[in-house]
Enzyme design. Structure first.
Site, PDB file in Angstrom:
ATOM      1  N   HIS A 119       0.595   5.861   5.811  1.00 38.50           N
ATOM      2  CA  HIS A 119       0.972   4.618   6.520  1.00 38.50           C
ATOM      3  C   HIS A 119       2.168   4.918   7.408  1.00 38.50           C
ATOM      4  O   HIS A 119       3.279   5.113   6.923  1.00 38.50           O
ATOM      5  CB  HIS A 119       1.344   3.510   5.508  1.00 38.50           C
ATOM      6  CG  HIS A 119       1.706   2.208   6.154  1.00 38.50           C
ATOM      7  ND1 HIS A 119       1.153   1.003   5.756  1.00 38.50           N
ATOM      8  CD2 HIS A 119       2.558   1.885   7.168  1.00 38.50           C
ATOM      9  CE1 HIS A 119       1.651   0.020   6.483  1.00 38.50           C
ATOM     10  NE2 HIS A 119       2.518   0.533   7.354  1.00 38.50           N
ATOM     11  N   HIS A 168       3.970   4.171  11.604  1.00 39.11           N
ATOM     12  CA  HIS A 168       3.940   3.584  12.945  1.00 39.11           C
ATOM     13  C   HIS A 168       4.447   4.631  13.924  1.00 39.11           C
ATOM     14  O   HIS A 168       5.589   5.088  13.812  1.00 39.11           O
ATOM     15  CB  HIS A 168       4.831   2.339  12.997  1.00 39.11           C
ATOM     16  CG  HIS A 168       4.393   1.273  12.041  1.00 39.11           C
ATOM     17  ND1 HIS A 168       3.554   0.251  12.405  1.00 39.11           N
ATOM     18  CD2 HIS A 168       4.622   1.109  10.723  1.00 39.11           C
ATOM     19  CE1 HIS A 168       3.300  -0.517  11.357  1.00 39.11           C
ATOM     20  NE2 HIS A 168       3.938  -0.009  10.312  1.00 39.11           N
ATOM     21  N   LYS A 186      -6.907  -2.708   9.449  1.00 43.48           N
ATOM     22  CA  LYS A 186      -5.642  -3.235   8.944  1.00 43.48           C
ATOM     23  C   LYS A 186      -5.591  -4.750   9.089  1.00 43.48           C
ATOM     24  O   LYS A 186      -5.786  -5.286  10.176  1.00 43.48           O
ATOM     25  CB  LYS A 186      -4.468  -2.606   9.727  1.00 43.48           C
ATOM     26  CG  LYS A 186      -3.099  -3.123   9.342  1.00 43.48           C
ATOM     27  CD  LYS A 186      -2.623  -2.559   8.017  1.00 43.48           C
ATOM     28  CE  LYS A 186      -1.362  -3.239   7.506  1.00 43.48           C
ATOM     29  NZ  LYS A 186      -0.142  -2.671   8.070  1.00 43.48           N
ATOM     30  N   HIS A 230      -1.397  -5.718   4.848  1.00 48.41           N
ATOM     31  CA  HIS A 230       0.006  -6.137   4.751  1.00 48.41           C
ATOM     32  C   HIS A 230      -0.013  -7.389   3.884  1.00 48.41           C
ATOM     33  O   HIS A 230      -0.426  -8.454   4.336  1.00 48.41           O
ATOM     34  CB  HIS A 230       0.589  -6.444   6.139  1.00 48.41           C
ATOM     35  CG  HIS A 230       2.039  -6.821   6.070  1.00 48.41           C
ATOM     36  ND1 HIS A 230       3.036  -6.052   6.618  1.00 48.41           N
ATOM     37  CD2 HIS A 230       2.667  -7.876   5.484  1.00 48.41           C
ATOM     38  CE1 HIS A 230       4.215  -6.613   6.377  1.00 48.41           C
ATOM     39  NE2 HIS A 230       4.015  -7.731   5.687  1.00 48.41           N
ATOM     40  N   HIS A 233       2.711  -0.611   1.378  1.00 49.19           N
ATOM     41  CA  HIS A 233       4.163  -0.724   1.159  1.00 49.19           C
ATOM     42  C   HIS A 233       4.519  -1.796   0.130  1.00 49.19           C
ATOM     43  O   HIS A 233       5.183  -2.774   0.441  1.00 49.19           O
ATOM     44  CB  HIS A 233       4.905  -0.975   2.488  1.00 49.19           C
ATOM     45  CG  HIS A 233       4.261  -1.934   3.456  1.00 49.19           C
ATOM     46  ND1 HIS A 233       3.872  -3.212   3.105  1.00 49.19           N
ATOM     47  CD2 HIS A 233       3.936  -1.794   4.754  1.00 49.19           C
ATOM     48  CE1 HIS A 233       3.350  -3.798   4.163  1.00 49.19           C
ATOM     49  NE2 HIS A 233       3.367  -2.958   5.177  1.00 49.19           N
ATOM     50  N   LEU A 238       9.888  -5.215   6.409  1.00 47.92           N
ATOM     51  CA  LEU A 238       8.970  -6.156   5.750  1.00 47.92           C
ATOM     52  C   LEU A 238       7.867  -5.378   5.052  1.00 47.92           C
ATOM     53  O   LEU A 238       7.380  -4.401   5.620  1.00 47.92           O
ATOM     54  CB  LEU A 238       8.390  -7.131   6.778  1.00 47.92           C
ATOM     55  CG  LEU A 238       9.416  -8.138   7.299  1.00 47.92           C
ATOM     56  CD1 LEU A 238       8.868  -8.910   8.474  1.00 47.92           C
ATOM     57  CD2 LEU A 238       9.862  -9.101   6.206  1.00 47.92           C
ATOM     58  N   ASP A 291       5.624   4.055   5.955  1.00 48.14           N
ATOM     59  CA  ASP A 291       5.854   2.878   6.780  1.00 48.14           C
ATOM     60  C   ASP A 291       7.030   3.122   7.723  1.00 48.14           C
ATOM     61  O   ASP A 291       7.769   2.200   8.053  1.00 48.14           O
ATOM     62  CB  ASP A 291       6.086   1.625   5.936  1.00 48.14           C
ATOM     63  CG  ASP A 291       5.979   0.353   6.766  1.00 48.14           C
ATOM     64  OD1 ASP A 291       5.378   0.391   7.841  1.00 48.14           O
ATOM     65  OD2 ASP A 291       6.520  -0.687   6.325  1.00 48.14           O
ATOM     66  N   HIS A 329      12.707   1.150  15.495  1.00 50.48           N
ATOM     67  CA  HIS A 329      13.086   0.185  16.537  1.00 50.48           C
ATOM     68  C   HIS A 329      14.375   0.705  17.151  1.00 50.48           C
ATOM     69  O   HIS A 329      15.210   1.286  16.432  1.00 50.48           O
ATOM     70  CB  HIS A 329      13.347  -1.200  15.929  1.00 50.48           C
ATOM     71  CG  HIS A 329      12.121  -1.847  15.368  1.00 50.48           C
ATOM     72  ND1 HIS A 329      11.237  -2.562  16.149  1.00 50.48           N
ATOM     73  CD2 HIS A 329      11.625  -1.881  14.116  1.00 50.48           C
ATOM     74  CE1 HIS A 329      10.252  -3.013  15.387  1.00 50.48           C
ATOM     75  NE2 HIS A 329      10.452  -2.614  14.147  1.00 50.48           N
ATOM     76  N   ALA A 349      15.095  -6.619  14.216  1.00 49.15           N
ATOM     77  CA  ALA A 349      13.698  -6.189  14.097  1.00 49.15           C
ATOM     78  C   ALA A 349      13.470  -5.551  12.718  1.00 49.15           C
ATOM     79  O   ALA A 349      14.318  -4.826  12.212  1.00 49.15           O
ATOM     80  CB  ALA A 349      13.371  -5.191  15.195  1.00 49.15           C
TER      81      ALA A 349
HETATM   82  C1  NCD Z   1       6.578  -2.621  10.847  1.00 51.41           C
HETATM   83  C2  NCD Z   1       6.776  -2.374  12.325  1.00 51.41           C
HETATM   84  O1  NCD Z   1       7.908  -2.458  12.805  1.00 51.41           O
HETATM   85  O2  NCD Z   1       5.798  -2.018  13.010  1.00 51.41           O
HETATM   86  N1  NCD Z   1       7.761  -3.212  10.291  1.00 51.41           N
HETATM   87  C3  NCD Z   1       8.158  -3.179   8.991  1.00 51.41           C
HETATM   88  O3  NCD Z   1       9.171  -3.799   8.644  1.00 51.41           O
HETATM   89  N2  NCD Z   1       7.510  -2.491   8.102  1.00 51.41           N
HETATM   90  C4  NCD Z   1       5.392  -3.453  10.671  1.00 51.41           C
HETATM   91  C5  NCD Z   1       4.989  -3.551   9.242  1.00 51.41           C
HETATM   92  O4  NCD Z   1       4.339  -2.634   8.720  1.00 51.41           O
HETATM   93  O5  NCD Z   1       5.368  -4.541   8.605  1.00 51.41           O
HETATM   94 ZN    ZN Z   2       3.771  -0.723   8.420  1.00 54.47          ZN
END
Ligand code: NCD
Ligand code: ZN
Length: 368
Positions: free
Chosen positions: A20, A22, A113, A150, A188, A233, A261, A265, A277
């Site tokens: 997992h 991003h 997802k 999620h 997560h 989150l 995860d 940002h 964020a």
């Molecule tokens: C993730 C994101 O910023 O893309 N943020 C997070 O707090 N984990 C999105 C997500 O998986 O919740």
């Molecule tokens: Zn995520």
């Protein structure tokens, strides 16, 4: 007499995967891919771009953009590059059985997802009425496409610390009951409720655990001053939940596996008085931090299962064949790191991490 010092502990494990992550896009993509591909073989790549990745064509294009940023190697036995982005599609109200069959045919999409609308960063395109997705879940179950979730309710009147537990009770439990053959990954996880649910569910239900949820609890986020770096989150919970996650991750159960995860940002978006964020960045030190967390529990012998076996087994993919070697040697995380034209603050910025990777033992080519 010379002082005797015990040699640094070392641990060689099968190359781990991140189930997992991003990776973002455009200017942010190269930094994310460079960090994530240091030691991980495969990455389950989240689709919450703007606009989201909603079909196989978009996933193919995104995959090409990721590969264009990746350094070559390490190479596996067959001489293939063992770095492999595994793509996911973002479920919207328009996602249907055809989307599923096209995704299966593409061979590059490994999960769909589900973001409840408004649950997190870039989730506005998500779904309000989860029951309306039951025909889609049926098609996914029939075609063997895993559902990545999620798991938080989004009702704004629900206390933010209760959102995961309520989602499990109100949404996840019925989904798992109605679709017993659907592979479900609760992403997560942050609560003992989630650990208990996953443990008592069938072998088709598993969960990822981030390293920040192993290392921190809500005191780290809120006590002595709000710390945006820890805001993610689902939000960090109380320490009893943190303990439940540590126990689950180090238990050896094949229902729990590594998913960072890592969700970067820019500093300016985190340190923003009008709304920090959500997301922690850990890709710069992920396997090292997991090693530290497992070592603290005297559970280093459980790291390989969690990081390198359970996820691949659950997704029905072969385990990696090559290895990495971790060594207990301190190093300093920089205060900030470049992120496109911005800066980001990585997890553990300015502190010492106790483990580093000493070698990436490719079977054929060297990575470095
Ligand atoms: C993730 C994101 O910023 O893309 N943020 C997070 O707090 N984990 C999105 C997500 O998986 O919740
Ligand atoms: Zn995520």
């Amino acid at each position: 007499m010379a002082e005797s010092s015990s040699p640094a502990r070392q641990l060689t494990i099968t190359r781990p995967d991140d189930w997992h992550i991003h990776l973002r896009d455009e200017d942010y993509l190269p930094a994310c891919v460079a960090d994530a591909s240091r030691y991980f073989g495969r990455l389950i790549v989240m689709p919450n771009l703007v606009p989201p990745v909603t079909d196989a064509e978009a996933a193919k294009a995104y995959r090409q953009r990721i590969l264009a940023c990746a350094r070559p190697g390490p190479f596996n036995e067959e001489g293939q590059d063992s770095f492999e982005p595994l793509m996911t599609l973002y479920i919207t109200p328009e996602t249907n059985a055809t989307t599923v069959s096209e995704a299966c045919r593409s061979g590059i999409v490994h999960a769909f997802k589900l973001y409840p609308a408004g649950a997190t960063t870039n989730s506005a395109a998500g779904v309000d009425q989860i029951e309306s997705l039951y025909p889609l879940f049926e098609a996914m179950q029939d075609q063997g496409m895993p559902l990545s979730i999620h798991g938080e309710v989004t009702d704004p009147t629900t206390d933010i610390f209760d959102r995961e537990a309520l989602f499990i009770e109100q949404q996840l439990s019925p989904i798992c009951e109605k679709f017993p053959e659907l592979k479900v990954i609760l992403e997560h996880i942050t609560t003992s409720d989630a650990v208990d649910f996953v443990n008592s569910a069938s072998s088709n239900v598993a969960a990822t655990i981030t390293v920040h949820h192993l290392m921190y609890n809500r005191n780290d986020l809120l006590s002595g001053g709000i710390r945006p770096i820890y805001y993610c989150l689902p939000v960090l919970k109380r320490n009893t939940h943190q303990q439940a996650l540590i126990s689950a991750a180090t238990s050896g159960s094949n229902k729990f596996f590594l998913g960072t995860d890592s969700a970067p940002h820019p500093k300016t978006a985190k340190e923003n008085a009008c709304g920090c964020a959500a997301g922690c960045y850990s890709a710069h030190a992920a396997i090292e931090l997991y090693a530290e967390a497992f070592a603290q529990e005297n559970a280093l012998d459980k790291l390989e299962g969690f990081a390198s076996f359970h996820g691949a087994d659950f997704y029905g993919l072969a385990r990696n064949k090559d290895t990495i070697t971790l060594i207990e040697e301190p190093w300093e995380v920089p205060q900030t790191q470049p992120f496109g034209n911005d800066q980001l603050i990585p997890l553990r910025a300015g502190t010492t991490v106790n483990w580093r990777v000493a070698a990436s033992n490719s079977l054929i080519g060297e990575k470095f």
